[in-house]
Design a protein around this motif. Sequence first.
Motif: not given
Length: 419
Positions: A274-275, A280-288, A291-304
């Motif tokens: 997403t950004n 930083q890199v942000s992306f969507t994921y489903y949190d199993n 309940g499988g809700k869609q969320k967004e996670m932001t990581l340092p680019a190097v960690e991504f």
Amino acid sequence: MTGQRERNYVSVRGASAAHEVAEVFRDYGDAYRAAYPVTPEQARVMAALVACRTAALGGQVYECLACGAVEFAYYSCRDRHCPKCQKFARAQWVEAQKVYLLPIPYFHVVFTTDHAINAWVAANRAVIYNLLFATAAAVLKDFAARELGGELGITAVLHTWGQTLLQHIHLHCVVTGGALRFDGRRWVRCAPNYLFDIVAVSAAFRDAFCAGLVRLAEAGQLAGVDVAEVKTTVAAMQAKAWEVFAKPFETPERVIEYLSRYVHAVAISNSRITNIADGQVSFTYYDNQDGGKQKEMTLPAVEFIRRFLLHVLPERFVRIRYYGLHHSAARKTKLPRARALLGLPPELPRVTKLMLAAWLETVVGEELPRCRWCGAWGTLAYRGEVGDLPWLWLWLKVLFGWLFAAHWRGANVTAGVPA
């Protein structure tokens, strides 16, 4: 033409996501290399994704004979880790699998390893992945022999990632809901919505996989791992209850739907990003776990990047494997026999051959022979390879493209043609 003013007179063919994994590599690859060692396989993948569909790989240039618009079609890297590649290969593969389907129930079975082995994987990818394939197939074959007296069809696909790109090593298997008797005289169906006792399958898989790890360690085939450490870790893993997931597919067609989505999947698709900004890199994921809700996670680019590269496969490693009735040798003899017993002609149907241009039209959503600027059909003329054409011609097209566009618009407005 509707939407004409949103198009560019000089354009690049191919849909592009707002953000791409290649963009992260391009902007932050040097920072990653300064922080972590990079294996030859990882370096190759990073370079391939950065170059994919850019001038670095070359390409073809087309010019519209009606309006003069120029379109670049850059070549793709074809790397199996690339989010922009493999889609046509996946479509072709799925078409081939359709001819092997039988009119029977199928099951989706997932074998997951304990995360305690993750630390050993980096230096032992091939041997651990091979053990996973061999163990899962052997367990399924053993249960089929004992409970059905015959041979299953198994297609196994390796996935090494979870939704947040951390290591989650597991094997997806598509399994026939029945078996061909060893004497070839009868097809034995499974009970409705039941393959085998999944608790027993889970325990058998756990014990066999753990025993395999000890054998590898004792044979010196696990690099950088002490035998005593393996035995201690294995004992702790065997004390746990492992869970093998098994669920019936509703119809054979659902098998194809599943295969089309997951078989040639990569760790993360570009559409999930997403950004990318400020390291930083942000992306969507489903949190199993929620309940499988869609969320967004932001990581340092190097960690991504670190997480993405966890899933680079060893060179030439086969991540889709076939066993039993699905094995290539069985397709010539045993699978035709199973088809006959199930009321089908023994001969396998012909595989539908996909045409790239027609398939691309369904993906891109527009006719490739049609000019993206003026809308004329069949007017795109091949002008040469990128790099081989006179630079003056390309430079004038890019620099004065707006003049050509304005002239074309004016001429068509004068003629009463909507621009």
